[in-house]
Structures are given as C-alpha cells and as structure tokens.
Design an enzyme around this catalytic site. Structure first.
Site, PDB file in Angstrom:
ATOM      1  N   LYS A  10       0.832  -1.212   0.000  1.00 55.31           N
ATOM      2  CA  LYS A  10       0.000   0.000   0.000  1.00 55.31           C
ATOM      3  C   LYS A  10       0.869   1.266   0.000  1.00 55.31           C
ATOM      4  CE  LYS A  10      -3.987  -2.276   2.171  1.00 55.31           C
ATOM      5  NZ  LYS A  10      -5.061  -2.134   3.202  1.00 55.31           N
ATOM      6  N   TYR A  50     -12.066  -2.222  -4.236  1.00 60.14           N
ATOM      7  CA  TYR A  50     -12.606  -2.439  -2.891  1.00 60.14           C
ATOM      8  C   TYR A  50     -14.133  -2.363  -2.857  1.00 60.14           C
ATOM      9  CZ  TYR A  50      -8.116  -2.480  -0.378  1.00 60.14           C
ATOM     10  OH  TYR A  50      -6.874  -2.817   0.121  1.00 60.14           O
ATOM     11  N   ASN A 113      -2.150   0.260   6.646  1.00 59.88           N
ATOM     12  CA  ASN A 113      -1.682  -1.006   7.225  1.00 59.88           C
ATOM     13  C   ASN A 113      -0.798  -1.829   6.272  1.00 59.88           C
ATOM     14  OD1 ASN A 113      -3.663  -1.892   5.523  1.00 59.88           O
ATOM     15  ND2 ASN A 113      -4.871  -2.945   7.070  1.00 59.88           N
ATOM     16  N   HIS A 116      -2.081  -5.532   1.427  1.00 56.89           N
ATOM     17  CA  HIS A 116      -3.350  -6.234   1.157  1.00 56.89           C
ATOM     18  C   HIS A 116      -3.031  -7.669   0.762  1.00 56.89           C
ATOM     19  CE1 HIS A 116      -7.278  -7.215  -0.617  1.00 56.89           C
ATOM     20  NE2 HIS A 116      -6.574  -7.812  -1.561  1.00 56.89           N
ATOM     21  N   GLU A 127      -9.177 -10.871  -7.999  1.00 56.52           N
ATOM     22  CA  GLU A 127      -8.258  -9.752  -7.766  1.00 56.52           C
ATOM     23  C   GLU A 127      -7.007  -9.818  -8.652  1.00 56.52           C
ATOM     24  OE1 GLU A 127      -9.577  -8.978  -3.120  1.00 56.52           O
ATOM     25  OE2 GLU A 127      -7.537  -9.662  -3.530  1.00 56.52           O
TER      26      GLU A 127
HETATM   27  N1  UDP Z   1     -10.003  -0.630   6.943  1.00 60.40           N
HETATM   28  C1  UDP Z   1     -10.070   0.587   7.591  1.00 60.40           C
HETATM   29  N2  UDP Z   1     -10.785   0.683   8.755  1.00 60.40           N
HETATM   30  C2  UDP Z   1     -11.429  -0.397   9.287  1.00 60.40           C
HETATM   31  C3  UDP Z   1     -11.352  -1.625   8.627  1.00 60.40           C
HETATM   32  C4  UDP Z   1     -10.638  -1.705   7.445  1.00 60.40           C
HETATM   33  O1  UDP Z   1      -9.482   1.569   7.140  1.00 60.40           O
HETATM   34  O2  UDP Z   1     -12.059  -0.254  10.352  1.00 60.40           O
HETATM   35  C5  UDP Z   1      -9.228  -0.720   5.693  1.00 60.40           C
HETATM   36  C6  UDP Z   1      -7.876  -1.370   5.921  1.00 60.40           C
HETATM   37  O3  UDP Z   1      -6.932  -0.720   5.076  1.00 60.40           O
HETATM   38  C7  UDP Z   1      -8.109  -2.792   5.469  1.00 60.40           C
HETATM   39  C8  UDP Z   1      -9.090  -2.577   4.313  1.00 60.40           C
HETATM   40  O4  UDP Z   1      -9.922  -1.525   4.752  1.00 60.40           O
HETATM   41  O5  UDP Z   1      -6.905  -3.412   5.088  1.00 60.40           O
HETATM   42  C9  UDP Z   1      -9.929  -3.773   3.957  1.00 60.40           C
HETATM   43  O6  UDP Z   1     -10.578  -4.241   5.129  1.00 60.40           O
HETATM   44  P1  UDP Z   1     -10.622  -5.799   5.447  1.00 60.40           P
HETATM   45  O7  UDP Z   1     -11.582  -5.997   6.570  1.00 60.40           O
HETATM   46  O8  UDP Z   1     -10.857  -6.560   4.195  1.00 60.40           O
HETATM   47  O9  UDP Z   1      -9.145  -6.104   6.028  1.00 60.40           O
HETATM   48  P2  UDP Z   1      -7.926  -6.939   5.400  1.00 60.40           P
HETATM   49  O10 UDP Z   1      -8.502  -8.045   4.584  1.00 60.40           O
HETATM   50  O11 UDP Z   1      -7.103  -5.970   4.577  1.00 60.40           O
HETATM   51  O12 UDP Z   1      -7.148  -7.434   6.590  1.00 60.40           O
HETATM   52 MG    MG Z   2      -9.905  -7.987   3.073  1.00 59.95          MG
END
Ligand code: UDP
Ligand code: MG
Length: 142
Positions: A10, A50, A113, A116, A127
């Site tokens: 990211k 997304y 974070n 991905h 994807e």
């Molecule tokens: N995200 C965020 N706030 C939240 C939850 C998710 O900004 O409360 C963002 C974060 O960058 C995350 C992405 O949305 O990686 C996708 O969320 P997901 O639940 O799919 O998490 P991941 O699969 O990336 O662990």
């Molecule tokens: Mg996810």
C-alpha cells in the site's frame, strides 16, 4: 495445493521504502513472485477494487488512502498462497497483529496497514486479473 494470491504493497509501505523488505518476507516463505506492477490507482480504480466494502463507514477514507500514492501489486504463487500470505500479513489492525508479522513491523494504523492480501482463493481469482493480464504473469512453476 499450489495456488496464487494477490497482494498490494500500500502507499504507506511504498513511501517508507519497505517494498524490498516486504517482498523478501514473501520470498523467504517460499512464495514466488509471478507478477509485479507499480502504479498509482485513481480513486475510481480503488473504488472498483474495494467495491465489496462500498457500504462500510471506512470506504471513502480507504479509497482516498489507496489512491494517495504509488502501490505495488504482486501476484504470488506457492503452497497455500492465500492463507500463507494472510498469516505473514497479520491482523488488519497492526496493534492486534502478532509480533513478527508484516503489519506489526511496518504498519502504523488500521487504515495505513502496509499490505493487502486476497482473503480466499475465490477472491484471488477476481483480484489477480484486476491488475494482471495473462501475458503479464509468469507461467505456472514446474
Ligand atoms: N479498513 C479501515 N478501517 C477499518 C477496517 C478496514 O481503514 O475499520 C481498511 C484497511 O486498510 C483494510 C481494508 O480496509 O486493510 C480492507 O478491510 P478488510 O476488513 O478486508 O481487512 P484486510 O482483509 O485488509 O485485513
Ligand atoms: Mg480484506
């Protein structure tokens, strides 16, 4: 089972010069890079990628962050590539990520974070073609 997954380094990881260290973790875990592309997503690109999260309260900030600077898209191949990549990444919130995971070591917040990873083989199959044409990918390992 040998499978493929999609990872994204990211904008926070790219801007902090963590591309090499994160890819090294994947390679050390016997994941092979079979596609690699650096680009800056438009907000429309990020919204499309997304779209599964379009009704979440964090959607607008996620789209804005993911289009804020260059990202590196990676197609990774290996034994259980989807779950292996998710384990290496750690929990979505870096504060909750296990020590030694990518997010624990390189991420600063739940939105920025670092990385991905596809959450299932079904989503990986959606994807990977979002970023890579067949001709952009290495053929399957022997
Ligand atoms: N995200 C965020 N706030 C939240 C939850 C998710 O900004 O409360 C963002 C974060 O960058 C995350 C992405 O949305 O990686 C996708 O969320 P997901 O639940 O799919 O998490 P991941 O699969 O990336 O662990
Ligand atoms: Mg996810």
């Amino acid at each position: 089972m040998i499978e493929r997954t999609l990872s994204i380094l990211k904008p926070d990881a790219v801007s902090k010069n963590h591309i090499g260290q994160i890819i090294a973790r994947f390679e050390k875990a016997q994941l092979k890079v079979v596609g690699l592309k650096m680009q800056t997503l438009t907000p429309e690109d990020a919204k499309a990628f997304y779209r599964i999260h379009q009704n979440q309260p964090f959607f607008e900030s996620l789209v804005s962050f993911m289009s804020s600077g260059p990202i590196v898209a990676l197609a990774l191949e290996g034994e259980n590539a989807v779950s292996k990549t998710r384990s290496l990444m750690g929990a979505t919130d870096p504060k909750k990520a296990d020590p030694g995971t990518i997010r624990a070591d390189f991420a600063e917040s739940i939105d920025a974070n670092a990385v991905h990873g596809s959450d299932s083989p079904e989503n990986a199959a959606i994807e990977i073609p979002f970023f890579f044409r067949t001709l952009d990918l290495v053929l399957s390992s022997p």
